[in-house]
Design a protein around this motif. Structure first.
Motif, PDB file in Angstrom:
ATOM      1  N   GLY A  70    -114.572 -48.181  61.906  1.00  0.00           N
ATOM      2  CA  GLY A  70    -113.440 -48.744  61.170  1.00  0.00           C
ATOM      3  C   GLY A  70    -112.110 -48.168  61.610  1.00  0.00           C
ATOM      4  O   GLY A  70    -111.118 -48.893  61.744  1.00  0.00           O
ATOM      5  N   GLY A  71    -112.075 -46.866  61.863  1.00  0.00           N
ATOM      6  CA  GLY A  71    -110.834 -46.232  62.320  1.00  0.00           C
ATOM      7  C   GLY A  71    -110.403 -46.759  63.677  1.00  0.00           C
ATOM      8  O   GLY A  71    -109.215 -47.025  63.912  1.00  0.00           O
ATOM      9  N   LEU A  72    -111.351 -46.922  64.576  1.00  0.00           N
ATOM     10  CA  LEU A  72    -111.064 -47.463  65.906  1.00  0.00           C
ATOM     11  C   LEU A  72    -110.535 -48.893  65.790  1.00  0.00           C
ATOM     12  O   LEU A  72    -109.510 -49.235  66.396  1.00  0.00           O
ATOM     13  CB  LEU A  72    -112.338 -47.448  66.758  1.00  0.00           C
ATOM     14  N   ILE A  73    -111.220 -49.709  65.018  1.00  0.00           N
ATOM     15  CA  ILE A  73    -110.811 -51.106  64.845  1.00  0.00           C
ATOM     16  C   ILE A  73    -109.411 -51.163  64.232  1.00  0.00           C
ATOM     17  O   ILE A  73    -108.535 -51.877  64.718  1.00  0.00           O
ATOM     18  CB  ILE A  73    -111.832 -51.875  63.979  1.00  0.00           C
ATOM     19  N   TYR A  74    -109.188 -50.392  63.176  1.00  0.00           N
ATOM     20  CA  TYR A  74    -107.877 -50.384  62.514  1.00  0.00           C
ATOM     21  C   TYR A  74    -106.783 -49.944  63.480  1.00  0.00           C
ATOM     22  O   TYR A  74    -105.703 -50.537  63.533  1.00  0.00           O
ATOM     23  CB  TYR A  74    -107.896 -49.480  61.282  1.00  0.00           C
ATOM     24  N   SER A  75    -107.047 -48.912  64.235  1.00  0.00           N
ATOM     25  CA  SER A  75    -106.058 -48.392  65.175  1.00  0.00           C
ATOM     26  C   SER A  75    -105.660 -49.449  66.199  1.00  0.00           C
ATOM     27  O   SER A  75    -104.478 -49.662  66.460  1.00  0.00           O
ATOM     28  CB  SER A  75    -106.622 -47.153  65.870  1.00  0.00           C
ATOM     29  N   ILE A  76    -106.639 -50.104  66.790  1.00  0.00           N
ATOM     30  CA  ILE A  76    -106.370 -51.117  67.815  1.00  0.00           C
ATOM     31  C   ILE A  76    -105.628 -52.306  67.216  1.00  0.00           C
ATOM     32  O   ILE A  76    -104.616 -52.760  67.760  1.00  0.00           O
ATOM     33  CB  ILE A  76    -107.688 -51.568  68.480  1.00  0.00           C
ATOM     34  N   VAL A  77    -106.112 -52.802  66.089  1.00  0.00           N
ATOM     35  CA  VAL A  77    -105.501 -53.985  65.473  1.00  0.00           C
ATOM     36  C   VAL A  77    -104.093 -53.673  64.984  1.00  0.00           C
ATOM     37  O   VAL A  77    -103.157 -54.429  65.244  1.00  0.00           O
ATOM     38  CB  VAL A  77    -106.388 -54.534  64.336  1.00  0.00           C
ATOM     39  N   THR A  88    -101.596 -53.395  67.843  1.00  0.00           N
ATOM     40  CA  THR A  88    -101.283 -54.694  68.441  1.00  0.00           C
ATOM     41  C   THR A  88    -100.442 -55.556  67.501  1.00  0.00           C
ATOM     42  O   THR A  88     -99.586 -56.307  67.946  1.00  0.00           O
ATOM     43  CB  THR A  88    -102.585 -55.436  68.814  1.00  0.00           C
ATOM     44  N   LEU A  89    -100.680 -55.426  66.197  1.00  0.00           N
ATOM     45  CA  LEU A  89     -99.951 -56.227  65.206  1.00  0.00           C
ATOM     46  C   LEU A  89     -98.905 -55.388  64.470  1.00  0.00           C
ATOM     47  O   LEU A  89     -98.653 -55.590  63.287  1.00  0.00           O
ATOM     48  CB  LEU A  89    -100.933 -56.839  64.199  1.00  0.00           C
ATOM     49  N   ARG A 141    -101.761 -59.191  57.313  1.00  0.00           N
ATOM     50  CA  ARG A 141    -102.297 -59.786  58.548  1.00  0.00           C
ATOM     51  C   ARG A 141    -103.228 -58.825  59.283  1.00  0.00           C
ATOM     52  O   ARG A 141    -104.197 -59.250  59.898  1.00  0.00           O
ATOM     53  CB  ARG A 141    -101.176 -60.231  59.485  1.00  0.00           C
ATOM     54  N   VAL A 142    -102.921 -57.526  59.225  1.00  0.00           N
ATOM     55  CA  VAL A 142    -103.769 -56.534  59.895  1.00  0.00           C
ATOM     56  C   VAL A 142    -105.150 -56.545  59.258  1.00  0.00           C
ATOM     57  O   VAL A 142    -106.165 -56.606  59.960  1.00  0.00           O
ATOM     58  CB  VAL A 142    -103.128 -55.129  59.841  1.00  0.00           C
ATOM     59  N   GLU A 143    -105.192 -56.524  57.937  1.00  0.00           N
ATOM     60  CA  GLU A 143    -106.464 -56.527  57.220  1.00  0.00           C
ATOM     61  C   GLU A 143    -107.233 -57.826  57.470  1.00  0.00           C
ATOM     62  O   GLU A 143    -108.450 -57.820  57.644  1.00  0.00           O
ATOM     63  CB  GLU A 143    -106.241 -56.319  55.718  1.00  0.00           C
ATOM     64  N   ASN A 174    -110.933 -58.134  59.278  1.00  0.00           N
ATOM     65  CA  ASN A 174    -112.058 -58.897  58.726  1.00  0.00           C
ATOM     66  C   ASN A 174    -112.605 -59.875  59.758  1.00  0.00           C
ATOM     67  O   ASN A 174    -113.823 -60.049  59.874  1.00  0.00           O
ATOM     68  CB  ASN A 174    -111.634 -59.634  57.453  1.00  0.00           C
ATOM     69  N   ASP A 175    -111.710 -60.500  60.520  1.00  0.00           N
ATOM     70  CA  ASP A 175    -112.161 -61.419  61.565  1.00  0.00           C
ATOM     71  C   ASP A 175    -112.872 -60.678  62.694  1.00  0.00           C
ATOM     72  O   ASP A 175    -113.808 -61.212  63.297  1.00  0.00           O
ATOM     73  CB  ASP A 175    -110.989 -62.224  62.118  1.00  0.00           C
ATOM     74  N   VAL A 176    -112.438 -59.459  62.992  1.00  0.00           N
ATOM     75  CA  VAL A 176    -113.125 -58.642  64.004  1.00  0.00           C
ATOM     76  C   VAL A 176    -114.551 -58.355  63.538  1.00  0.00           C
ATOM     77  O   VAL A 176    -115.507 -58.516  64.304  1.00  0.00           O
ATOM     78  CB  VAL A 176    -112.366 -57.321  64.275  1.00  0.00           C
ATOM     79  N   LEU A 177    -114.696 -57.955  62.285  1.00  0.00           N
ATOM     80  CA  LEU A 177    -116.026 -57.661  61.749  1.00  0.00           C
ATOM     81  C   LEU A 177    -116.914 -58.912  61.748  1.00  0.00           C
ATOM     82  O   LEU A 177    -118.099 -58.837  62.094  1.00  0.00           O
ATOM     83  CB  LEU A 177    -115.911 -57.069  60.342  1.00  0.00           C
ATOM     84  N   LEU A 178    -116.322 -60.041  61.419  1.00  0.00           N
ATOM     85  CA  LEU A 178    -117.073 -61.294  61.459  1.00  0.00           C
ATOM     86  C   LEU A 178    -117.485 -61.632  62.900  1.00  0.00           C
ATOM     87  O   LEU A 178    -118.613 -62.074  63.139  1.00  0.00           O
ATOM     88  CB  LEU A 178    -116.245 -62.433  60.863  1.00  0.00           C
ATOM     89  N   ALA A 179    -116.591 -61.390  63.856  1.00  0.00           N
ATOM     90  CA  ALA A 179    -116.906 -61.649  65.267  1.00  0.00           C
ATOM     91  C   ALA A 179    -118.041 -60.747  65.743  1.00  0.00           C
ATOM     92  O   ALA A 179    -118.923 -61.186  66.491  1.00  0.00           O
ATOM     93  CB  ALA A 179    -115.666 -61.458  66.136  1.00  0.00           C
ATOM     94  N   ILE A 180    -118.043 -59.494  65.311  1.00  0.00           N
ATOM     95  CA  ILE A 180    -119.131 -58.584  65.658  1.00  0.00           C
ATOM     96  C   ILE A 180    -120.445 -59.111  65.073  1.00  0.00           C
ATOM     97  O   ILE A 180    -121.463 -59.186  65.756  1.00  0.00           O
ATOM     98  CB  ILE A 180    -118.836 -57.152  65.162  1.00  0.00           C
ATOM     99  N   TRP A 181    -120.404 -59.492  63.815  1.00  0.00           N
ATOM    100  CA  TRP A 181    -121.575 -60.023  63.115  1.00  0.00           C
ATOM    101  C   TRP A 181    -122.112 -61.286  63.797  1.00  0.00           C
ATOM    102  O   TRP A 181    -123.300 -61.422  64.049  1.00  0.00           O
ATOM    103  CB  TRP A 181    -121.178 -60.314  61.671  1.00  0.00           C
ATOM    104  N   ASP A 182    -121.192 -62.206  64.109  1.00  0.00           N
ATOM    105  CA  ASP A 182    -121.595 -63.492  64.701  1.00  0.00           C
ATOM    106  C   ASP A 182    -122.000 -63.392  66.167  1.00  0.00           C
ATOM    107  O   ASP A 182    -122.751 -64.230  66.656  1.00  0.00           O
ATOM    108  CB  ASP A 182    -120.459 -64.518  64.581  1.00  0.00           C
ATOM    109  N   ASN A 183    -121.480 -62.399  66.886  1.00  0.00           N
ATOM    110  CA  ASN A 183    -121.697 -62.334  68.331  1.00  0.00           C
ATOM    111  C   ASN A 183    -122.570 -61.164  68.781  1.00  0.00           C
ATOM    112  O   ASN A 183    -122.618 -60.867  69.980  1.00  0.00           O
ATOM    113  CB  ASN A 183    -120.345 -62.265  69.052  1.00  0.00           C
ATOM    114  N   ILE A 184    -123.271 -60.537  67.862  1.00  0.00           N
ATOM    115  CA  ILE A 184    -124.089 -59.383  68.224  1.00  0.00           C
ATOM    116  C   ILE A 184    -125.142 -59.747  69.270  1.00  0.00           C
ATOM    117  O   ILE A 184    -125.501 -58.925  70.114  1.00  0.00           O
ATOM    118  CB  ILE A 184    -124.737 -58.719  66.986  1.00  0.00           C
ATOM    119  N   TYR A 185    -125.578 -60.988  69.285  1.00  0.00           N
ATOM    120  CA  TYR A 185    -126.577 -61.409  70.279  1.00  0.00           C
ATOM    121  C   TYR A 185    -125.995 -61.443  71.689  1.00  0.00           C
ATOM    122  O   TYR A 185    -126.737 -61.447  72.660  1.00  0.00           O
ATOM    123  CB  TYR A 185    -127.150 -62.788  69.919  1.00  0.00           C
ATOM    124  N   LYS A 186    -124.677 -61.454  71.790  1.00  0.00           N
ATOM    125  CA  LYS A 186    -124.017 -61.480  73.092  1.00  0.00           C
ATOM    126  C   LYS A 186    -123.748 -60.073  73.629  1.00  0.00           C
ATOM    127  O   LYS A 186    -123.276 -59.928  74.749  1.00  0.00           O
ATOM    128  CB  LYS A 186    -122.700 -62.253  73.003  1.00  0.00           C
TER     129      LYS A 186
END
Length: 188
Positions: free
Chosen positions: A28-35, A38-39, A47-49, A53-65
């Motif tokens: 979470g700290g890494l994700i927050y820092s990067i986002v 950038t924003l 918007r950061v939050e 949330n969209d990053v976490l959803l992308a991780i969830w949806d794309n874990i197979y990749k």
């Protein structure tokens, strides 16, 4: 089942919500820092939050990749960065599309022009150029001419001595390759 570094990927694939909690706790700290970096201009607007949330959803949806040849932390960082860049572009576009007549104080126009922040533009450009280093020299030139210098495919074709179809094919293949690097997909 307790989620840890060894089983987080398999637990995400099994759709265990505790695995997502683990991601938030560990990364979470890494994700927050990067986002938030950038924003930066949008901090405090929610918007950061929203992007996180969209990053976490992308991780969830794309874990197979996820490709195990990359580190999981780097994969999460790449998703965070590119999701934040997409958000930034969209938010800037939205700001530019606002009707200037609805602003309370027209004399303030231009004081908060987000595209004029040279530090952020230079940083984003450097990161994208680093990503382009994964392409061969000729494809790098085509990408830079198309997406940085905004040349038409006809202009690029004339400069590099190819036809427009060849330039479009190289752009298409290059985008697929860069997407596979960013999202960890296996080249097909």
């Amino acid at each position: 089942m307790k989620v840890n570094e060894q089983n987080v990927i398999s637990q995400l694939k099994k759709r265990n919500p505790k695995a997502l909690d683990y991601i938030v706790d560990q990364y979470g700290g890494l994700i927050y820092s990067i986002v938030s970096k950038t924003l930066l201009e949008f901090k405090g607007s929610g918007r950061v939050e929203e992007c996180i949330n969209d990053v976490l959803l992308a991780i969830w949806d794309n874990i197979y990749k996820f490709n195990k040849t990359n580190s999981f932390k780097s994969w999460i960082a790449a998703i965070s960065k590119y999701k934040a860049i997409d958000y930034r572009r969209r938010l800037i576009r939205e700001l530019h599309n606002e009707d200037l007549m609805t602003l309370d104080n027209p004399s303030e126009i231009g004081k908060e022009d987000l595209t004029s922040n040279p530090v952020l533009e230079k940083e984003t450009r450097a990161e994208l150029i680093q990503l382009l280093s994964n392409l061969n020299q000729e494809d790098q030139e085509i990408f830079i001419r198309r997406y940085f210098e905004e040349e038409s495919t006809g202009e690029i074709a004339a400069h590099v001595g190819m036809n427009r179809a060849a330039v479009n094919n190289r752009l298409s293949r290059g985008r697929k390759k860069l997407k596979s690097i960013v999202f960890g997909e296996v080249n097909k």
